[in-house]
Design an enzyme around this catalytic site. Sequence first.
Site, PDB file in Angstrom:
ATOM      1  N   HIS A  10       0.849  -1.191   0.000  1.00 12.87           N
ATOM      2  CA  HIS A  10       0.000   0.000   0.000  1.00 12.87           C
ATOM      3  C   HIS A  10       0.882   1.238   0.000  1.00 12.87           C
ATOM      4  CE1 HIS A  10      -4.108   1.597   0.528  1.00 12.87           C
ATOM      5  NE2 HIS A  10      -3.461   2.646   1.005  1.00 12.87           N
ATOM      6  N   SER A  11       0.661   2.123  -0.972  1.00 14.06           N
ATOM      7  CA  SER A  11       1.415   3.362  -1.116  1.00 14.06           C
ATOM      8  C   SER A  11       2.910   3.045  -1.190  1.00 14.06           C
ATOM      9  CB  SER A  11       1.075   4.318   0.034  1.00 14.06           C
ATOM     10  OG  SER A  11       1.521   5.626  -0.237  1.00 14.06           O
TER      11      SER A  11
END
Length: 259
Positions: free
Chosen positions: A95-96
């Site tokens: 994530h990210s």
Amino acid sequence: MNRPRDPWIRPAAQGESEAPVRLFCLPYAGGGATVFRDWLRDRDLGRRVEVLAVQLPGRGNRIAEPAFDDARLLAKELTGVLAPYLDRPYGIYGHSMGGLAGLALARELARSPGLRQPAGLFVGASVAPDSVRPQAVWRGSDAELTEWLRRTGGTPASVLAKPALLELLLPALRADLALVAGYRRQPSEELAVPIRGFAGASDRLTPSGAMRGWAAETAAGFTLSQVPGGHFFLAESSRAVLEAITGQLLAADGPGRVR
């Protein structure tokens, strides 16, 4: 028989899993394994996919350890850590910042003969590598970095209001942002693993257009889905995203061939 405790891996609370596939999860900048607590607690999906959240140095119970600020060095370390867990088909979710770390890990695995390869790389709210621009914020003062955290919206106000706690968290955040700023792809590093992206419908930091460049990272195909929520959309779309990933891993045609 249960595995010995591994400081890098946070398994589901129910212990050893007989799920046919695994998913290794890498958090966003400054985050720890608890980012994926809803996935770790999902007993229904846990019968189909074993979620293993990676606890990076510099946070949580590893807060006294120095955080990695180089994606390639982190990927080399993780490859050795995860090797005993690659005995069944698996995917990688990041994530990210975790998306770039996951990409570096997938590339390191591709350079590692004898190891099972991932059935898929999954990235959420992660800017495509060719669109990443160095973030000067990680070089700034603690006050500037704290204000950046406030604007991005992923840190609880209760944490931002405690200077002593922030003092513990900021070093890992700086290292994570440096990792993102310093990572660049080599021309010969195109993956042979499919990539699937998830973009938050109301994400202003990483709108879906900023993720389309992920298609250039693989020869095996890229798909992009939009889900409810902002940059930290796991709060709203946790179950839907894990369902989609699980379905793709289970349906993969001959996943995880050993090189």
